[in-house]
Design an enzyme around this catalytic site. Structure first.
Site, PDB file in Angstrom:
ATOM      1  N   GLY A 157      52.554  54.543  -9.071  1.00  0.00           N
ATOM      2  CA  GLY A 157      53.419  55.244  -8.130  1.00  0.00           C
ATOM      3  C   GLY A 157      52.981  55.019  -6.686  1.00  0.00           C
ATOM      4  N   CYS A 201      51.198  67.806   1.145  1.00  0.00           N
ATOM      5  CA  CYS A 201      51.042  66.861   2.249  1.00  0.00           C
ATOM      6  C   CYS A 201      51.236  67.517   3.616  1.00  0.00           C
ATOM      7  CB  CYS A 201      52.000  65.687   2.075  1.00  0.00           C
ATOM      8  SG  CYS A 201      53.687  66.151   1.645  1.00  0.00           S
ATOM      9  N   PRO A 226      74.899  61.001  -2.824  1.00  0.00           N
ATOM     10  CA  PRO A 226      73.514  61.436  -3.034  1.00  0.00           C
ATOM     11  C   PRO A 226      73.153  61.479  -4.519  1.00  0.00           C
ATOM     12  CG  PRO A 226      74.716  62.972  -1.616  1.00  0.00           C
ATOM     13  CD  PRO A 226      75.721  62.063  -2.223  1.00  0.00           C
ATOM     14  N   HIS A 259      55.092  62.334   8.028  1.00  0.00           N
ATOM     15  CA  HIS A 259      55.611  63.687   8.224  1.00  0.00           C
ATOM     16  C   HIS A 259      55.291  64.162   9.645  1.00  0.00           C
ATOM     17  CE1 HIS A 259      56.611  63.771   4.123  1.00  0.00           C
ATOM     18  NE2 HIS A 259      55.802  64.708   3.666  1.00  0.00           N
TER      19      HIS A 259
END
Length: 341
Positions: A12, A132, A187, A244
């Site tokens: 991943g 995160c 979406p 972020h």
């Protein structure tokens, strides 16, 4: 002499980044195993840029006995089942999922912020890696809290699609391309169109109207930094691939000026202050990709509250928000407890 290390979820986004960072930081490794689900069994994955290829092993048949550290990056469902098995076999688990974060017997660690918390890992043989968005925020808040005691945090996040995994990144790419050529952009991963849009919804909704992502930021900040701090968060998904961002407003118990805050942040571990009051004198997500620092910009006083500051915080969510923090925990574990290498 090095450690025998397992990376679970190695195929991943975060698992691959863990392999890259282990190689970059020259973590002392005697043997390395890449582990994933049966779908990836037998595939080969590169260990950073070393040229060494690892054959992916099936987690269902993997024996953790004799391994020192397992970095888990495969989600809560996998961690729920296999982290206790690894821990029981004597392998210390560093888990990137949310499953164990609020377990009182599992330390939640950001090495620059609360390194001493790692000493409690022996209760479960598991250490949790924070969300995160929480990780980068507490790195920026720690030196300020030590100096003037934070009373309240109001944060709005601008979170990249990589936080939703490869599917999120693929959806942004596909939708952006489709919009340019006039095709539909339905979406799938997200609840609304993400290309050229922002979505004020990450994770599931709770009864009080907040989302689980927002709840995580509240409770994890309290556990890592100080249970007395009041936190409110609004978490937003934005059309950025990696990195972020956070707009953070702080209220302190004691007086602190913007200048004092800048000086503290300039010297703080893990923080890179880039704060010039001019065009371009701040950091954006594009510029933080591939870097391990938590970047802070736009530090200024907030005159609407007593002892208030506002700041802008940016970090690579796949690195400090996940893989890098996990490897830093492993390094801290080695220095304080395992003592190899």
């Amino acid at each position: 002499m090095g450690y025998r290390v397992v990376v679970v979820g190695a195929t991943g986004n975060v698992g691959r980044e863990m392999l890259n960072i282990l190689a970059e930081r020259e973590f002392p490794i005697e043997e390395l195993a890449a582990v994933a689900s049966s779908r990836s069994t037998g595939d080969e994955i590169e260990f950073g840029e070393t040229g060494k290829m690892l054959k992916v092993r099936n987690i269902e048949h993997f024996d953790f006995a004799g391994w020192d550290i397992a970095l888990f990056a495969a989600g809560s469902d996998v961690s729920k089942v296999y982290a206790p098995k690894a821990a029981a076999a004597g392998c210390v688990v560093i888990d990137n999922s949310s499953f164990y974060r609020m377990d009182p017997d599992v330390p939640l660690v950001v090495p620059e912020v609360n390194p001493e918390a790692i000493d409690g890992y022996k209760k479960r043989n598991i250490i949790a890696n924070p969300n995160c968005s929480t990780a980068q925020m507490v790195v920026a808040l720690k030196p300020l809290h030590d100096a003037a005691k934070i009373k309240r945090v109001v944060v709005a996040t601008y979170q990249s699609v990589s936080g939703a995994g490869k599917q999120g990144m693929d959806e942004l790419f596909e939708q952006s391309r489709n919009i340019f050529v006039g095709d539909s952009s339905t979406p799938v991963k997200f609840t609304k169109q993400i290309a050229f849009n922002v979505i004020p919804h990450i994770d599931s909704f709770l009864d009080d109207g907040s989302t689980k992502e927002e709840w995580k930021m509240v409770v994890e900040t309290k556990k890592i930094l100080d249970p007395k701090i009041k936190v409110t968060a609004t978490c937003v998904r934005v059309p950025v691939f990696v990195g972020h961002s956070e707009a953070i407003n702080l209220e302190f118990e004691e007086e602190i000026s913007a200048k004092q805050a800048q000086n503290l942040l300039r010297e703080a571990p893990g923080v890179m202050l880039v704060d010039k009051r001019e065009d371009g004198g701040y950091v954006t997500p594009v510029e933080c990709v591939g870097d391990g620092a938590t970047f802070v910009s736009r530090v200024r006083e907030d005159s609407t509250v007593e002892n208030g500051l506002s700041l802008w915080c940016v970090s690579d969510n796949l690195r400090k928000g996940a893989a890098l923090n996990a490897v830093q925990i492993a390094e801290l574990l080695g220095r304080r407890h395992l003592k190899k290498g």
